[in-house]
Design an enzyme around this catalytic site. Structure first.
Site, PDB file in Angstrom:
ATOM      1  N   ILE A 180      35.442  52.339  77.393  1.00 39.75           N
ATOM      2  CA  ILE A 180      36.374  53.073  78.267  1.00 39.75           C
ATOM      3  C   ILE A 180      37.539  53.614  77.435  1.00 39.75           C
ATOM      4  O   ILE A 180      38.166  52.863  76.667  1.00 39.75           O
ATOM      5  CB  ILE A 180      36.916  52.153  79.395  1.00 39.75           C
TER       6      ILE A 180
ATOM      7  N   LYS B  92      27.613  38.454  79.718  1.00 36.36           N
ATOM      8  CA  LYS B  92      27.469  39.588  80.638  1.00 36.36           C
ATOM      9  C   LYS B  92      26.107  39.556  81.347  1.00 36.36           C
ATOM     10  O   LYS B  92      26.031  39.798  82.550  1.00 36.36           O
ATOM     11  CB  LYS B  92      27.685  40.914  79.906  1.00 36.36           C
TER      12      LYS B  92
ATOM     13  N   TYR C 210      29.493  37.794  73.936  1.00 40.85           N
ATOM     14  CA  TYR C 210      29.902  38.696  75.027  1.00 40.85           C
ATOM     15  C   TYR C 210      28.677  39.105  75.844  1.00 40.85           C
ATOM     16  O   TYR C 210      28.671  39.019  77.074  1.00 40.85           O
ATOM     17  CB  TYR C 210      30.579  39.923  74.402  1.00 40.85           C
TER      18      TYR C 210
HETATM   19  N1  LIG Z   1      37.399  48.383  78.367  1.00 42.32           N
HETATM   20  C1  LIG Z   1      36.116  48.623  78.121  1.00 42.32           C
HETATM   21  O1  LIG Z   1      35.789  49.501  77.300  1.00 42.32           O
HETATM   22  C2  LIG Z   1      35.059  47.839  78.855  1.00 42.32           C
HETATM   23  C3  LIG Z   1      33.711  48.194  78.670  1.00 42.32           C
HETATM   24  C4  LIG Z   1      32.714  47.464  79.331  1.00 42.32           C
HETATM   25  C5  LIG Z   1      33.063  46.431  80.189  1.00 42.32           C
HETATM   26  N2  LIG Z   1      34.393  46.100  80.352  1.00 42.32           N
HETATM   27  C6  LIG Z   1      34.703  44.979  81.246  1.00 42.32           C
HETATM   28  O2  LIG Z   1      35.730  45.330  82.160  1.00 42.32           O
HETATM   29  C7  LIG Z   1      36.551  44.184  82.442  1.00 42.32           C
HETATM   30  C8  LIG Z   1      38.008  44.508  82.160  1.00 42.32           C
HETATM   31  O3  LIG Z   1      38.106  44.904  80.813  1.00 42.32           O
HETATM   32  P1  LIG Z   1      39.464  45.419  80.152  1.00 42.32           P
HETATM   33  O4  LIG Z   1      39.080  46.427  79.139  1.00 42.32           O
HETATM   34  O5  LIG Z   1      40.483  45.772  81.176  1.00 42.32           O
HETATM   35  O6  LIG Z   1      39.899  44.084  79.372  1.00 42.32           O
HETATM   36  P2  LIG Z   1      41.285  43.724  78.672  1.00 42.32           P
HETATM   37  O7  LIG Z   1      41.001  42.824  77.537  1.00 42.32           O
HETATM   38  O8  LIG Z   1      42.079  44.972  78.414  1.00 42.32           O
HETATM   39  O9  LIG Z   1      42.027  42.915  79.829  1.00 42.32           O
HETATM   40  C9  LIG Z   1      41.599  41.658  80.250  1.00 42.32           C
HETATM   41  C10 LIG Z   1      42.758  40.984  80.966  1.00 42.32           C
HETATM   42  O10 LIG Z   1      42.331  39.674  81.334  1.00 42.32           O
HETATM   43  C11 LIG Z   1      43.396  38.774  81.110  1.00 42.32           C
HETATM   44  N3  LIG Z   1      42.838  37.445  80.914  1.00 42.32           N
HETATM   45  C12 LIG Z   1      42.332  36.871  79.788  1.00 42.32           C
HETATM   46  N4  LIG Z   1      41.938  35.612  80.028  1.00 42.32           N
HETATM   47  C13 LIG Z   1      42.197  35.377  81.349  1.00 42.32           C
HETATM   48  C14 LIG Z   1      42.011  34.261  82.192  1.00 42.32           C
HETATM   49  N5  LIG Z   1      41.501  33.105  81.734  1.00 42.32           N
HETATM   50  N6  LIG Z   1      42.375  34.374  83.492  1.00 42.32           N
HETATM   51  C15 LIG Z   1      42.898  35.536  83.970  1.00 42.32           C
HETATM   52  N7  LIG Z   1      43.131  36.613  83.210  1.00 42.32           N
HETATM   53  C16 LIG Z   1      42.761  36.530  81.912  1.00 42.32           C
HETATM   54  C17 LIG Z   1      44.133  39.305  79.897  1.00 42.32           C
HETATM   55  O11 LIG Z   1      45.473  38.855  79.878  1.00 42.32           O
HETATM   56  C18 LIG Z   1      44.007  40.818  80.105  1.00 42.32           C
HETATM   57  O12 LIG Z   1      45.129  41.349  80.783  1.00 42.32           O
HETATM   58  C19 LIG Z   1      35.951  43.038  81.592  1.00 42.32           C
HETATM   59  O13 LIG Z   1      35.016  42.324  82.359  1.00 42.32           O
HETATM   60  C20 LIG Z   1      35.226  43.765  80.484  1.00 42.32           C
HETATM   61  O14 LIG Z   1      34.183  42.992  79.953  1.00 42.32           O
HETATM   62  C21 LIG Z   1      35.385  46.781  79.702  1.00 42.32           C
END
Ligand SMILES: NC(=O)c1ccc[n+]([C@@H]2O[C@H](COP(=O)([O-])OP(=O)(O)OC[C@H]3O[C@@H](n4cnc5c(N)ncnc54)[C@H](O)[C@@H]3O)[C@@H](O)[C@H]2O)c1
Length: 314
Positions: free
Chosen positions: A170, A144, A140
Site C-alpha cells: 500500500i 496470514k 508473516y
Molecule cells: N501496508 C501494507 O502495505 C499492507 C499490505 C498487506 C497487508 N497489510 C495488512 O494491513 C494491516 C494494517 O497494516 P498497516 O500497514 O497499517 O500496519 P502498520 O505497521 O503501519 O500499523 C500497525 C499498527 O498496529 C499497532 N500494533 C502493533 N502491535 C499491536 C498490538 N499488540 N495491539 C494493538 N495494536 C498493535 C501498531 O502500533 C501500529 O499502529 C495489517 O494486518 C497488515 O498485515 C498491510
C-alpha cells in the site's frame, strides 16, 4: 447504524481508514484503538489504548461502546515479523483469535486484512489465482494464511460475519509504512522530493502488486458493505491495482522530476521475501463477487503522491 472499533488504528492504513470511517458513519461512532497514544486528528474522536492480545479489554470496549463491526488492523508486517517471529506469532495469531472470540460473543462483524505475503515460492507467480497453493516461507505469511483459515472457520462454525482482503503493497503519503517489503515504493516518493535520488533495497525487475491508499480504503469499506450472500471468498479476496518493479516507479517519477535517479543496495532479507511473493494477482473474484475496481494506476498515483509530498513538510 454502524458502531465501529478499529485495532492498530495509528498505523499506515488505520490512520487513514479511521478518518474515512468517521466521515462516513460519524466521529462519535468510530472508536480508534492502538498500543500507543493518538495525536492530532485521530485524537479528536473516541480513542482508547488496546493491545489486541488482551481479549478482556477488547470485550469491555466492545460492550461499553456497543460495537457491531471491528476493523482488525493490528499486526506486525513482513520485515518486522521476520526479525521478531515469536512476537509476530503472538500479535498476528493470538491477537486475531482474541478479536474473533470477542466478535463471536458479542455478535460483531470483523474485517481482517490478509496480504500477498500469504503466498509462497510454490504459488504460481503470474496472474496468481484466487484459490491456489499457499505455502509461504515467512512468519508473516504463515500468520496470514492461518488467519485466513481461522476467519473462514469462525464464519462457518459460529456464523461470525468475517470478511477480508489480500492487500498488496500500500502506497500513501500521510503515515509512513510499518516495516513491510514494499516500503520502498513509498520511500522512493519521499526521497524523490527530498534528494532527487533514491537507493532501492529490492533489485531491478522485482515485480510486486501495489495499490494507492484511496483504493485500499475503498476496498475495505466496500467489502464490509457488500451483500454478504454474494460472497463466496469471504476472507481472502485477491485485490490489486498495479504490478510494478522499482524501475517502473523510477520511470514514472522521472516524468515529473527528470533529474531523479535511482541506484540499488539490495537487502537480502527483504529481497528473499519479495522473491517468494507473486508478480501479479488475479483479482477477478473480488470484481465479480462485490464489484471491486481500482481507480488509480501507477501514473495517476505518482502524480498525486508527488503533488501531496511537495506540500508536506518533510
Ligand atoms: N501496508 C501494507 O502495505 C499492507 C499490505 C498487506 C497487508 N497489510 C495488512 O494491513 C494491516 C494494517 O497494516 P498497516 O500497514 O497499517 O500496519 P502498520 O505497521 O503501519 O500499523 C500497525 C499498527 O498496529 C499497532 N500494533 C502493533 N502491535 C499491536 C498490538 N499488540 N495491539 C494493538 N495494536 C498493535 C501498531 O502500533 C501500529 O499502529 C495489517 O494486518 C497488515 O498485515 C498491510
Amino acid at each position: 447504524m454502524k458502531r465501529i472499533l478499529i485495532t492498530g488504528a495509528l498505523g499506515q492504513i488505520g490512520s487513514e481508514l479511521t478518518m474515512l470511517l468517521r466521515d462516513r458513519y460519524g466521529t462519535e461512532n468510530v472508536l480508534a484503538t492502538d498500543i500507543r497514544e493518538a495525536e492530532g486528528d485521530l485524537a479528536a474522536g473516541p480513542f482508547e489504548l488496546l493491545d489486541c492480545t488482551d481479549g478482556r479489554k477488547a470485550a469491555e470496549l466492545v460492550k461499553s461502546f456497543q460495537v457491531d463491526t471491528i476493523y482488525h488492523l493490528a499486526a506486525l508486517l513482513s520485515a518486522v515479523a521476520e526479525a521478531h517471529p515469536q512476537k509476530a506469532w503472538d500479535v498476528n495469531m493470538n491477537g486475531l483469535y482474541q478479536i474473533l472470540e470477542v466478535a463471536r460473543e458479542h455478535g460483531c462483524a470483523v474485517f481482517t486484512p490478509s496480504s500477498i505475503g500469504a503466498f509462497g515460492p510454490s504459488t504460481p507467480p503470474d496472474n496468481t489465482p484466487q484459490d491456489t497453493i499457499q505455502r509461504p516461507s515467512t512468519m508473516y505469511g504463515v500468520t496470514k494464511v492461518a488467519g485466513e483459515l481461522l476467519c473462514d472457520y469462525y464464519h462457518r462454525r459460529f456464523g461470525v460475519d468475517t470478511r477480508g482482503l489480500r492487500y498488496p503493497g500500500i502506497i500513501s503519503y500521510k503515515t509512513p509504512p510499518g516495516g513491510g517489503t514494499t516500503d520502498y515504493a513509498v520511500e522512493i516518493y519521499y526521497e524523490a522530493i527530498k534528494q532527487k535520488k533514491y537507493t532501492c533495497f529490492l533489485k531491478q525487475g522485482t515485480r510486486l502488486d501495489m495499490m494507492y491508499m484511496p483504493d485500499a480504503l475503498k476496498a475495505a469499506v466496500d467489502i464490509m458493505e457488500a451483500d454478504g450472500s454474494t460472497l463466496k471468498h469471504r476472507n481472502a479476496f485477491n485485490v490489486t491495482a498495479m504490478s510494478a518493479a522499482p524501475e517502473q516507479f523510477e520511470a514514472a517519477i522521472k516524468k515529473h522530476i527528470p533529474e531523479f535517479s535511482m541506484d540499488y543496495e539490495v537487502d537480502p532479507m527483504r529481497q528473499a521475501i519479495a522473491d517468494s511473493w507473486p508478480n501479479s494477482l488475479d483479482d477477478s473474484a473480488a470484481r465479480e463477487e462485490w464489484g471491486w475496481r481500482p481507480e488509480y494506476d501507477l501514473e495517476s498515483m505518482t502524480a498525486e503522491m508527488l503533488e501531496a509530498l511537495r506540500k508536506k513538510p518533510l
